[in-house]
Design a protein around this motif. Sequence first.
Motif, PDB file in Angstrom:
ATOM      1  N   PRO A 124       0.817  -1.233   0.000  1.00 39.62           N
ATOM      2  CA  PRO A 124       0.000   0.000   0.000  1.00 39.62           C
ATOM      3  C   PRO A 124       0.846   1.277   0.000  1.00 39.62           C
ATOM      4  N   GLN A 125       1.994   1.256   0.671  1.00 38.46           N
ATOM      5  CA  GLN A 125       2.865   2.430   0.681  1.00 38.46           C
ATOM      6  C   GLN A 125       3.389   2.692  -0.732  1.00 38.46           C
ATOM      7  N   SER A 126       3.869   1.657  -1.398  1.00 41.79           N
ATOM      8  CA  SER A 126       4.377   1.811  -2.764  1.00 41.79           C
ATOM      9  C   SER A 126       3.287   2.307  -3.708  1.00 41.79           C
ATOM     10  N   CYS A 127       2.092   1.758  -3.559  1.00 45.94           N
ATOM     11  CA  CYS A 127       0.979   2.169  -4.427  1.00 45.94           C
ATOM     12  C   CYS A 127       0.559   3.608  -4.154  1.00 45.94           C
ATOM     13  N   GLY A 128       0.705   4.067  -2.930  1.00 51.35           N
ATOM     14  CA  GLY A 128       0.429   5.462  -2.628  1.00 51.35           C
ATOM     15  C   GLY A 128       1.384   6.387  -3.373  1.00 51.35           C
ATOM     16  N   PHE A 129       2.662   6.035  -3.382  1.00 52.17           N
ATOM     17  CA  PHE A 129       3.630   6.850  -4.120  1.00 52.17           C
ATOM     18  C   PHE A 129       3.384   6.746  -5.628  1.00 52.17           C
TER      19      PHE A 129
END
Length: 185
Positions: free
Chosen positions: A79-84
């Motif tokens: 989810p962190q990567s997809c947020g970026f």
Amino acid sequence: MNFMELPENLPVPTDDGAAAHLQGLFLPALALPATDGSTVSLNELHGRWVIYIYPMTGRPGLPLPEGWDGIPGARGCTPQSCGFRDHHAELAALHTGVFGLSVQSTEVQREARERLHLPFQLLSDTGLQLKHALRLPTFSVTGMECFKRLTLIVQDGQIAKVFYPVFPPDSNVVEVLAWLHNADD
């Protein structure tokens, strides 16, 4: 297992002070492999960069390490990567590049980058070189040492801002964007 969703009741990491020394430091002369086959020399980065450092990305069909969800701050790399990814255009409009970084191999990182359609490179630090150079916080699980999740904003090689601990990881990009907007005012 859906890596995109964060389970309820994840333990919240606390600020143990392990990143308090980082702001103001310059990135070391380390060259790390990127998912596009290039090598990124951290000390030669010009301009503004976000480097989000995370423990590891889960892979479809493979279980997470035993007890992973019980480790404060471990869960949430996807989810962190997809947020970026989802805010990449906004970051680019603020003249800010992005790198993700973990201890996973370039091959594993490349698979994650392709699967998640990330428009930026992921860096591999399998030897924990950055840990030793900057005294970055880590944790161990099932015989593997991983970075604790933190995000650096770097300007011309110098760490201008540190987000630590990062929780929830899917909101990290919102915090980064707010800081960048305030920095540009």
